[in-house]
Design a protein around this motif. Sequence first.
Motif, short mmCIF file in Angstrom:
data_model
loop_
_atom_site.label_atom_id
_atom_site.label_comp_id
_atom_site.label_asym_id
_atom_site.label_seq_id
_atom_site.Cartn_x
_atom_site.Cartn_y
_atom_site.Cartn_z
N LEU A 29 -18.55 9.55 -22.02
CA LEU A 29 -19.48 8.44 -21.76
C LEU A 29 -20.91 8.96 -21.61
O LEU A 29 -21.85 8.34 -22.09
CB LEU A 29 -19.07 7.65 -20.51
CG LEU A 29 -17.89 6.70 -20.65
CD1 LEU A 29 -17.65 5.97 -19.34
CD2 LEU A 29 -18.09 5.71 -21.77
N ALA A 30 -21.07 10.09 -20.95
CA ALA A 30 -22.41 10.67 -20.77
C ALA A 30 -23.01 11.04 -22.12
O ALA A 30 -24.20 10.81 -22.36
CB ALA A 30 -22.34 11.88 -19.85
N GLN A 31 -22.20 11.61 -23.01
CA GLN A 31 -22.71 11.94 -24.34
C GLN A 31 -23.13 10.69 -25.10
O GLN A 31 -24.16 10.67 -25.76
CB GLN A 31 -21.64 12.69 -25.15
CG GLN A 31 -21.45 14.10 -24.70
CD GLN A 31 -20.45 14.82 -25.59
OE1 GLN A 31 -20.20 14.42 -26.72
NE2 GLN A 31 -19.87 15.87 -25.05
N ILE A 32 -22.34 9.65 -24.99
CA ILE A 32 -22.67 8.40 -25.68
C ILE A 32 -23.91 7.78 -25.04
O ILE A 32 -24.78 7.27 -25.74
CB ILE A 32 -21.47 7.44 -25.67
CG1 ILE A 32 -20.35 8.03 -26.52
CG2 ILE A 32 -21.87 6.05 -26.16
CD1 ILE A 32 -19.01 7.32 -26.41
N LYS A 65 -22.04 1.33 -15.53
CA LYS A 65 -21.62 1.36 -14.11
C LYS A 65 -20.57 2.45 -13.88
O LYS A 65 -20.65 3.20 -12.91
CB LYS A 65 -21.03 0.00 -13.70
CG LYS A 65 -22.04 -1.02 -13.32
CD LYS A 65 -21.34 -2.16 -12.59
CE LYS A 65 -21.63 -3.46 -13.29
NZ LYS A 65 -20.89 -4.59 -12.75
N ALA A 66 -19.59 2.53 -14.78
CA ALA A 66 -18.53 3.54 -14.66
C ALA A 66 -19.13 4.94 -14.78
O ALA A 66 -18.75 5.85 -14.02
CB ALA A 66 -17.46 3.31 -15.73
N LEU A 121 -20.91 10.05 -12.44
CA LEU A 121 -21.98 11.02 -12.27
C LEU A 121 -22.30 11.26 -10.80
O LEU A 121 -22.60 12.38 -10.40
CB LEU A 121 -23.26 10.55 -12.99
CG LEU A 121 -23.27 10.67 -14.49
CD1 LEU A 121 -24.49 9.94 -15.06
CD2 LEU A 121 -23.25 12.12 -14.93
N LEU A 122 -22.25 10.21 -10.00
CA LEU A 122 -22.68 10.30 -8.60
C LEU A 122 -21.53 10.49 -7.62
O LEU A 122 -21.73 10.39 -6.41
CB LEU A 122 -23.48 9.04 -8.23
CG LEU A 122 -24.75 8.85 -9.08
CD1 LEU A 122 -25.41 7.51 -8.75
CD2 LEU A 122 -25.71 10.00 -8.88
#
Length: 178
Positions: free
Chosen positions: A12-15, A81-82, A87-88
Amino acid sequence: MTELTDFEGAVLAQIGHGGPITAYAVAKRTAASTSEFWSGSAGAVYPLIQRLAARQLLVSTEAQDGKRARTDYVLSAEGRKALKAWLLDAHRASDLGFDPLRTRLVHMDQCSASERKRFMHQVAALLEKAAGTPAPTDDPRLLALHETLTRARLEWFKAFERVHSAMDEPAHRRLAAR
């Protein structure tokens, strides 16, 4: 909302960084990772992206690339949101997680002293090599992070090796299990 696995969060971070992006581009970026823990194979990435889309964390759009059709992905509002939650998540981020070196060190008492010594020398040489190898990225922040992490891992291993050589096996197992 279901908690993401680390692989799902990384994808998801890459996207989120590169969207709109194809599953192929995500697989290429994942395969270029310095971590062998991630599998960038199409057999891992494509089904994962399909599952993320089915969970409505991704939005797909059809596009043309010359004569070829392609599917581009971006994060949905729920996907953002996910991703933020992943990440946090300080608890999971600070967890030591899977570490193949620590896993092996815990069980080194099952090897002879000469086998352990050879293994420790081989690992030290490989960590030295990794510390001197640049990360496969042009991002200066990631380069600095890669260098810092590989050097820290090498220093941790050297400290472990010093302590290990001065202690008995039960103490070695307790230290490696930490």
